[in-house]
Design a protein around this motif. Structure first.
Motif: not given
Length: 627
Positions: A546-551
């Motif tokens: 999810e963190a990567v998706k947010a980026h």
């Protein structure tokens, strides 16, 4: 007990403490709930009613207890002033003046008008004036008409002012140069310089010769009103053509216009003309020149002027030195600024609070906190009393420098010295409390504002939310956030970001997403700090995908990554144990021109150690040691 205290007591008894110390333990009542703390009623409506009541000059109350100073005037003049002062709005002015019939001269009446003019009591003056116009024994002369025009002009009552001026001939009173100058000044001081110019032309048509005072008044009105430089020079030339020699006031008026508009060459021309005419410059002349060249950052010229003033026996005033100090401060020139400071002390010019404030801010910008403390101590030893602006600068400097407890101590000192804090003070205090996580102090300051009747701004609430967030007091932060609108403070982008970062520190990614949804609904767009907070929230919760998706979402939104973003993404890859992705991200940080932080190197070392990458571990360790 003041009216404000009574209002606070009646609206919220649990929050009122008689004459509290801002940080005493009794200030926070044990029974006070968070809802009471943040929703405590502010007497906002009362202030609105008060402001409406003072807008119209017609209803300003006159204190009937005001009496004229004993011995200032003759007995009859003094008695009349006191009787008129005590006269109610509908009282008979004729009956009031009956005892003075044929006792007072017009010169005596002029003194009465001047006394009321000093008080700003135009209502009584106008009633007396109208009464005198109907009488034979005390009909106003041109001098009294001029006083009346000046008074009404000062009170911005231009319609009444023009009425008095226009009716002069019909009452057998000639309009002389004094009356014309008074009406010209009335329009000029109220920003209507075009009317002042029309009156000057009308004056000439009626063959009333303007005086030097008339021209100085017109030039001043036009300079303040925004007439272009060519127009001002035209008036100056017209004045000389009329045979009126400009004086020091005329030249200073033009120099003042140069200072306001930053006209350096023009200021030098006026100063040269002044010297060629044999007019001796005064301290105002030099002050305007200093302001002009200070605004233009021609600091060598300013220094030259100050030295010229000192050598000529014209000691520069504090404003002149402060102008040069401020110019050096804007350039960040500490050495030169301190040189000016010592020069003014050597010349016998005593620094004021503004002088020290400029230097304190300059030192603070360069992170020289010990020098800030030393200079502030010097200020106190020299018996220069700090003002609210001085303390605001200190609070800002130490708040941004991370000396959060010292900021709170400064507020203690400020209150003990009976210096009234303003909204800038409170915003600086809460900012420091927010950054330092001093939530108890933040609550006390918020309560102090409530008792003063000051409505917290969104900046104040943002700091309170951040303070609670640092202490993981999420419920209290939410109460503060939800009650902002109730006191008229709408959350800003910074408010939402503070809340997101508060949740991020605890890994509460769902709550962070909810806050960002509310931000979207309010019409605010996410910025780099919003995304950084969301990425950190996912990372802390172990939601690496999810963190990567947010980026990725951040890049799609055309929101440019900063150093914190890149390091946060690196932290995500390292925490997830993704060596290749971590190496790629680390190289991206370096390729972007950003020097990797110590934390970035530490994360890479830990990752290589965990994955038994000894060669890479050795390499990164060597680079880290060199770094």
């Amino acid at each position: 007990m003041t009216a404000l205290q009574k209002m606070t007591l009646s609206l919220s008894p649990s929050l009122y403490v008689p004459n509290p110390s801002p940080f005493s333990p009794t200030l926070l009542n044990p029974t006070t709930t968070l809802r009471q703390l943040f929703c405590a009623p502010y007497p906002k409506r009362a202030f609105q009613f008060q402001s409406r009541a003072t807008k119209s000059k017609e209803i300003i109350p006159i204190n009937p207890s005001v009496t004229v100073e004993k011995g200032k005037y003759s007995y009859d003049v003094e008695s009349l002033i006191n009787r008129l002062t005590a006269l109610p709005p509908r009282g008979s002015i004729a009956r009031c003046l009956d005892p003075f019939k044929n006792k007072l001269s017009l010169n005596d009446f002029a003194l009465v008008f001047k006394e009321f003019a000093q008080r700003g009591d135009w209502q009584r003056s106008l009633r007396l004036f109208k009464y005198m116009q109907r009488q034979l024994w005390c009909k106003p002369n041109e001098h009294i008409y001029t006083i009346m025009i000046t008074l009404l002009g000062r009170e911005r009552l231009l319609d009444k002012c023009r009425e008095v001026f226009d009716e002069m001939p019909s009452n057998g009173v000639p309009r002389t140069v004094y009356a014309y100058t008074a009406i010209i000044n009335a329009y000029g001081r109220n920003g209507q310089f075009h009317t002042s110019l029309e009156l000057l032309d009308r004056m000439k048509q009626e063959r009333v010769s303007p005086s030097i005072l008339t021209y100085n008044t017109v030039i001043n009105a036009c300079a303040r009103g925004g007439l272009d430089w060519e127009g001002l020079l035209g008036l100056f030339a017209e004045m000389r053509h009329e045979g009126i020699q400009p004086d020091v006031i005329t030249h200073n008026t033009l120099l003042c216009a140069c200072a306001q508009r930053g006209l350096g060459d023009e200021a030098e021309m006026v100063f040269r003309t002044m010297n060629e005419s044999g007019i001796v410059p005064d301290i105002n002349t030099y002050s305007y020149l200093v302001q002009t060249f200070g605004k233009l950052k021609r600091l060598e010229k300013v220094s030259e002027l100050l030295r010229e003033m000192e050598s000529g026996g014209n000691l520069p005033d504090i404003t002149s030195y402060n102008v040069l100090l401020d110019a050096y401060a804007e350039l960040g020139s500490i050495k030169e600024a301190m040189g000016v400071f010592r020069q003014m002390q050597a010349a016998g010019c005593v620094p004021n609070a503004a002088t020290y404030s400029i230097l304190l801010h300059l030192y603070g910008k360069h992170g020289r906190y010990d020098d800030v403390r030393e200079l502030f101590l010097e200020m106190k030893v020299s018996n220069t009393d700090p003002d609210a602006c001085t303390y605001n600068i200190l609070i800002q400097v130490f708040g941004e420098g991370g000396y959060f407890k010292e900021v709170v101590t400064l507020f203690h000192d400020m209150v003990e010295e009976n210096i009234e804090p303003n909204i800038e003070t409170y915003e600086g205090l809460i900012f420091a409390c927010g950054k330092g996580g001093l939530y108890e102090d933040a609550k006390k300051i918020l309560l102090h504002m409530n008792e003063k009747g000051i409505v917290p701004t969104s900046k104040v609430y943002t700091g309170v939310i951040e303070a609670f967030g640092h202490a993981a007091l999420y419920e209290e932060a939410l109460v503060a956030f939800n009650t902002m609108k109730e006191v008229g403070s709408n959350p800003t982008l910074e408010t939402y970001n503070s809340f997101v970062h508060a949740y991020a520190r605890g890994g509460l990614y769902k709550e962070a997403e909810a806050i960002l949804s509310r931000m979207n609904e309010s019409g605010l767009k996410r910025d780099v700090y919003s995304f950084n907070g969301l990425i950190e929230a996912f990372r802390q919760a172990g939601q690496y995908e999810e963190a990567v998706k947010a980026h990725v979402e951040m890049e799609k939104a055309n929101c440019e990554s900063n150093e914190l973003t890149l390091e946060a993404v690196l932290s995500v890859y390292c925490s997830a144990g993704l060596v290749d992705e971590s190496e790629e991200q680390f190289q991206e940080i370096k390729a972007s021109g950003i020097l990797p932080s110590v934390m970035s190197y530490c994360m890479m070392l830990a990752l290589y150690a965990k994955n038994d990458r000894s060669a890479f571990l050795y390499f990164i360790a060597v680079v880290f040691l060199l770094f």
